[in-house]
Design a protein around this motif. Structure first.
Motif, PDB file in Angstrom:
ATOM      1  N   THR A 230      -8.974   6.836   0.004  1.00 51.03           N
ATOM      2  CA  THR A 230      -9.643   7.952  -0.658  1.00 51.03           C
ATOM      3  C   THR A 230      -9.218   7.968  -2.116  1.00 51.03           C
ATOM      4  N   TRP A 231     -10.207   8.049  -3.004  1.00 52.13           N
ATOM      5  CA  TRP A 231      -9.946   8.154  -4.443  1.00 52.13           C
ATOM      6  C   TRP A 231      -9.805   9.641  -4.771  1.00 52.13           C
ATOM      7  N   VAL A 232      -8.638  10.012  -5.312  1.00 55.05           N
ATOM      8  CA  VAL A 232      -8.297  11.412  -5.535  1.00 55.05           C
ATOM      9  C   VAL A 232      -8.088  11.641  -7.028  1.00 55.05           C
ATOM     10  N   GLU A 233      -8.844  12.586  -7.603  1.00 60.49           N
ATOM     11  CA  GLU A 233      -8.654  12.873  -9.030  1.00 60.49           C
ATOM     12  C   GLU A 233      -7.345  13.632  -9.213  1.00 60.49           C
TER      13      GLU A 233
ATOM     14  N   TYR B 207       0.804  -1.219   0.000  1.00 57.25           N
ATOM     15  CA  TYR B 207       0.000   0.000   0.000  1.00 57.25           C
ATOM     16  C   TYR B 207       0.839   1.272   0.000  1.00 57.25           C
ATOM     17  N   LYS B 208       2.155   1.139   0.016  1.00 56.24           N
ATOM     18  CA  LYS B 208       3.020   2.309  -0.152  1.00 56.24           C
ATOM     19  C   LYS B 208       3.018   2.710  -1.622  1.00 56.24           C
ATOM     20  N   PRO B 209       2.775   3.977  -1.947  1.00 55.37           N
ATOM     21  CA  PRO B 209       2.688   4.376  -3.364  1.00 55.37           C
ATOM     22  C   PRO B 209       3.959   4.083  -4.143  1.00 55.37           C
ATOM     23  N   ASP B 210       3.797   3.650  -5.392  1.00 55.57           N
ATOM     24  CA  ASP B 210       4.932   3.508  -6.294  1.00 55.57           C
ATOM     25  C   ASP B 210       5.414   4.888  -6.722  1.00 55.57           C
ATOM     26  N   ALA B 211       6.427   4.896  -7.569  1.00 47.74           N
ATOM     27  CA  ALA B 211       7.088   6.165  -7.890  1.00 47.74           C
ATOM     28  C   ALA B 211       6.421   6.964  -8.999  1.00 47.74           C
TER      29      ALA B 211
ATOM     30  N   PHE C 166       1.839   8.256 -13.331  1.00 48.76           N
ATOM     31  CA  PHE C 166       1.182   7.841 -14.568  1.00 48.76           C
ATOM     32  C   PHE C 166       0.647   6.410 -14.473  1.00 48.76           C
ATOM     33  N   GLU C 167       1.189   5.625 -13.544  1.00 54.47           N
ATOM     34  CA  GLU C 167       0.720   4.261 -13.362  1.00 54.47           C
ATOM     35  C   GLU C 167      -0.458   4.175 -12.388  1.00 54.47           C
ATOM     36  N   SER C 168      -0.979   5.320 -11.958  1.00 54.53           N
ATOM     37  CA  SER C 168      -2.088   5.432 -11.017  1.00 54.53           C
ATOM     38  C   SER C 168      -1.699   4.827  -9.671  1.00 54.53           C
ATOM     39  N   LEU C 169      -1.218   5.665  -8.799  1.00 50.36           N
ATOM     40  CA  LEU C 169      -0.717   5.220  -7.505  1.00 50.36           C
ATOM     41  C   LEU C 169      -1.852   4.647  -6.669  1.00 50.36           C
TER      42      LEU C 169
ATOM     43  N   MET D 109      -5.384   6.342  -5.592  1.00 48.37           N
ATOM     44  CA  MET D 109      -6.115   5.864  -4.422  1.00 48.37           C
ATOM     45  C   MET D 109      -5.182   5.963  -3.227  1.00 48.37           C
ATOM     46  N   ARG D 110      -5.547   6.797  -2.270  1.00 49.07           N
ATOM     47  CA  ARG D 110      -4.691   7.065  -1.112  1.00 49.07           C
ATOM     48  C   ARG D 110      -5.042   6.151   0.059  1.00 49.07           C
ATOM     49  N   HIS D 111      -4.039   5.480   0.577  1.00 45.33           N
ATOM     50  CA  HIS D 111      -4.215   4.673   1.791  1.00 45.33           C
ATOM     51  C   HIS D 111      -4.320   5.595   2.991  1.00 45.33           C
TER      52      HIS D 111
END
Length: 315
Positions: free
Chosen positions: A125-128, A29-33, A36-39, A103-105
């Protein structure tokens, strides 16, 4: 007889589950870098009890494909799938960075481990792309039924999504935008390379060998085929593995009818698509919910084996 599991939570990064000396999954659940790949969180690797990997991660054809993950390819002109966005028959796929959301954890409100089961409830939370919060999700993941005698274990994945945008959210897919039979969206699995050309089958005699089986089941309503399976022979070891994908019974009463998106060629992929052929709208303040199961098995299953398993393992 179920086997005990070992759960390791590296706070702020991932949750891993192991049994019998094999790491069965990692939920990251840690965001990738790369935005563009939709974190967003993803589950990779997935392994059978024999240790065979049955998920793909950042393949060179679609870098945003990451094991098993929740997606939304078309959501009110935002892309929570990652990668290029489909803009219609005239423009096709284009790189549009400002369309790609994330999508934020936000944390775990439940994290329960017993001898043979993990259950966690995660707030997201889904963030545009511009930073506006559009939806809040309660995601529940359960790992259970580790059965060495059967060579199987299972993961249940549920979603409850609430619109907090202030106006309706419209869920669609490339097919609703004009591309035929490309209805991918929702919970999606990307398989490893050795699942390419794997056999796909479902209930009632549906499916068969290789991509023909996938073509037979592509776009089939979940009400007609509540489960499908894909089986393939591995490249690096002598053996087969099978993945069984199943809708919970209550999904037939959900906000919108689901259909299967499934391919084994040119890429192995399965999605529990909630908006294959038609868009649906979620009004402000309203919620929807779905629940799914994925069974990971050693060996080449057939239809009888899949149905026997499902009958003996209730929801």
């Amino acid at each position: 007889m179920t086997e005990p599991i070992t759960v390791t939570h590296t706070h702020g990064e991932s949750v891993t589950v192991a049994s019998g000396g094999v790491e069965l999954l990692a939920y990251v659940y840690k965001p990738d870098a790369d935005p563009f790949e939709s974190l967003k969180p993803y589950t990779h690797p997935l392994r059978t009890l024999a240790g065979n990997v049955v998920s793909g991660y950042r393949p060179n054809d679609h870098r945003w494909h990451k094991g098993l993950q929740m997606t939304a390819s078309h959501l009110s002109e935002q892309n929570f799938w990652g990668g290029n966005s489909y803009l219609g028959p005239e423009q096709g796929y284009r790189r549009v960075d400002e369309r790609v959301g994330s999508m934020r954890h936000d944390g775990f409100e439940e994290f329960t481990v017993t001898d043979d089961r993990l259950r966690f409830a995660e707030n997201l939370t889904w963030v545009e792309n511009g930073g506006q919060e559009w939806a809040q999700e309660l995601r529940t993941v359960e790992v259970h039924s580790v059965e060495p005698a059967e060579g199987t274990w299972a993961i249940d994945w549920s979603i409850r999504l609430t619109n907090v945008r202030g106006e309706e959210l419209r869920f669609g897919s490339p097919t609703t935008a004009g591309r035929e039979m490309a209805g991918y969206t929702g919970l999606n699995w990307r398989g490893p390379r050795d699942f390419t050309g794997g056999d796909v089958f479902g209930p009632g005699g549906r499916g068969g060998e290789g991509e023909q089986g996938a073509s037979d089941l592509m776009g089939t309503p979940a009400a007609e085929a509540p489960w499908i399976a894909i089986t393939a022979e591995h490249d690096d070891v002598d053996g087969h593995s099978t993945l069984l994908f199943s809708h919970a019974p209550e999904n037939t009463e959900a906000v919108h009818a689901s259909h299967w998106f499934v391919r084994s060629e040119p890429i192995p992929s399965v999605a529990f698509s909630w908006a294959f052929f038609e868009e649906f709208a979620l009004p402000p303040g309203e919620s929807f919910a779905y629940r799914y199961r994925v069974v990971i098995a050693d060996g080449a299953w057939d239809r009888d084996r899949a149905e026997t398993y499902l009958k003996s393992h209730g929801w």
